[in-house]
Write a protein that holds these residues in place. Sequence first.
Motif, short mmCIF file in Angstrom:
data_model
loop_
_atom_site.label_atom_id
_atom_site.label_comp_id
_atom_site.label_asym_id
_atom_site.label_seq_id
_atom_site.Cartn_x
_atom_site.Cartn_y
_atom_site.Cartn_z
N MET A 268 -28.16 16.36 -26.22
CA MET A 268 -26.84 16.54 -25.61
C MET A 268 -25.74 15.84 -26.42
N ARG A 269 -26.10 14.75 -27.04
CA ARG A 269 -25.13 14.08 -27.92
C ARG A 269 -24.77 14.99 -29.10
N ILE A 270 -25.78 15.63 -29.66
CA ILE A 270 -25.53 16.60 -30.74
C ILE A 270 -24.69 17.76 -30.21
N ALA A 271 -25.03 18.23 -29.00
CA ALA A 271 -24.31 19.36 -28.41
C ALA A 271 -22.83 19.05 -28.24
N ASP A 272 -22.50 17.82 -27.85
CA ASP A 272 -21.10 17.45 -27.69
C ASP A 272 -20.34 17.53 -29.02
N VAL A 273 -20.99 17.11 -30.10
CA VAL A 273 -20.36 17.20 -31.42
C VAL A 273 -20.18 18.68 -31.78
N CYS A 274 -21.18 19.50 -31.47
CA CYS A 274 -21.08 20.94 -31.76
C CYS A 274 -19.91 21.56 -31.02
N VAL A 275 -19.68 21.16 -29.77
CA VAL A 275 -18.55 21.68 -29.01
C VAL A 275 -17.24 21.35 -29.72
N ASP A 276 -17.06 20.06 -30.08
CA ASP A 276 -15.85 19.66 -30.78
C ASP A 276 -15.68 20.43 -32.08
N TYR A 277 -16.78 20.62 -32.77
CA TYR A 277 -16.77 21.30 -34.07
C TYR A 277 -16.39 22.77 -33.92
N VAL A 278 -16.97 23.44 -32.93
CA VAL A 278 -16.65 24.85 -32.71
C VAL A 278 -15.19 25.02 -32.28
N VAL A 279 -14.72 24.19 -31.38
CA VAL A 279 -13.33 24.27 -30.94
C VAL A 279 -12.39 24.09 -32.14
N GLY A 280 -12.73 23.14 -33.02
CA GLY A 280 -11.93 22.93 -34.23
C GLY A 280 -11.93 24.14 -35.14
N GLN A 281 -13.07 24.81 -35.24
CA GLN A 281 -13.15 26.01 -36.09
C GLN A 281 -12.29 27.14 -35.52
N VAL A 282 -12.32 27.30 -34.21
CA VAL A 282 -11.51 28.35 -33.59
C VAL A 282 -10.03 28.06 -33.81
N LYS A 283 -9.63 26.83 -33.61
CA LYS A 283 -8.22 26.46 -33.82
C LYS A 283 -7.82 26.66 -35.28
N ALA A 284 -8.77 26.51 -36.19
CA ALA A 284 -8.48 26.68 -37.62
C ALA A 284 -8.39 28.14 -38.02
N GLY A 285 -8.90 29.05 -37.15
CA GLY A 285 -8.77 30.47 -37.47
C GLY A 285 -10.05 31.29 -37.40
N ALA A 286 -11.19 30.69 -37.04
CA ALA A 286 -12.42 31.48 -36.92
C ALA A 286 -12.27 32.50 -35.81
N GLN A 287 -12.67 33.75 -36.10
CA GLN A 287 -12.48 34.85 -35.15
C GLN A 287 -13.74 35.16 -34.35
N LEU A 288 -14.86 34.67 -34.80
CA LEU A 288 -16.12 34.73 -34.06
C LEU A 288 -16.86 33.44 -34.37
N ILE A 289 -17.77 33.06 -33.50
CA ILE A 289 -18.59 31.86 -33.73
C ILE A 289 -20.06 32.23 -33.54
N GLN A 290 -20.90 31.82 -34.49
CA GLN A 290 -22.34 32.02 -34.32
C GLN A 290 -23.04 30.66 -34.27
#
Length: 358
Positions: A187-209
């Motif tokens: 779950m600690r890793i999952a929390d980092v993944c959430v932050d990371y994905v949100v950052g990617q979307v804000k940066a311009g990613a149009q889909l996430i895998q």
Amino acid sequence: MTSEFPPLKNDLTLRAARGEQTEHAPVWVMRQAGRYLPEFREVRASHEFFEVCRTPTLAAEVTLQPIRRYSGLLDASIIFSDILVVPQAMGMEVLMTPGPFFPDPLNTPEDVKKLSPTVDVHKELQYVFDAITLTRKELKGEVPLFGFTGAPWTLFAYMVEGGGSKTFQKAKTWIFKYPEESKALLMRIADVCVDYVVGQVKAGAQLIQVFDSWAGELSPHDFALFSLPTLQHISTNVRSRLAAENIPVPPLVLFAKGANHALATLAESSGYDVLGVDWCIDPAEACRLVGDKVALQGNMDPNLLYAGRDAIESAVKRMCDGFRQGKNKKGWIANLGHGITPGVDPEDLRWFLELRDK
């Protein structure tokens, strides 16, 4: 946010991922930016692997290489990076020698203390966000751009094993012997993944895998216990975080390789729009299992790309017929059942892509 980027000219992948029927299946290939391309090997001749990941201009260049080479044949791009930048952000050293190697893996739960107590993804992984923004601009709207992350179980396995593994003895010892400590780390890793994905979307990613490459190493029981909750945690929290900031949620794709036993459950409750499937399940059966709940992505065996044009054409026809017969109401994105491997002739991949028009 979207106003800073060129308008998208090809939205096939986005429409299919959102569950819309498309005039033909969009196609892209996992690891399409990589070692099978001579232009990629030329870049790597003078730049270390993680140097390419950490240099936005280089990451953008290699992301664009297959889009240029196969112009008009690919319907999506995926940012060049690596799932193991997340363990790096958490304070672990990772080398490519040539495969991933952790000099100081997590041997017991006590070793978790060696990880950074908090992770600021904007400090540790800003280079990925910058690469995404730059790539979106340089794509000039030709195709949409995927961002991605590794799934917690897969990242956990690397962090404990110290690299790839055939038996996953260390990682499985952890989850069997230290189940609560394992769940906490996952779950600690999952929390980092959430932050990371949100950052990617804000940066311009149009889909996430989300890549759960080692999902198939877990029994159905253990997948439900150790992996599924973290996958749900990512989808739920990414959606809520983006919604709270009035940012549209992009299509979320989950590729749990080898976990075909869980397709029905994942379609019902994982929170993803698209499920990737490997080559070890018939497309029609995959369609039956997911019903009308999600779109599908996959699933030709990557090794067929070594077998010559006739074999590739036959396999593509079989794959297309399977998804067609399955009548998945939510659409299908054509892809391989895992990443393209380094020895593939780029012209054989071109043939695979050209078959979309046959």
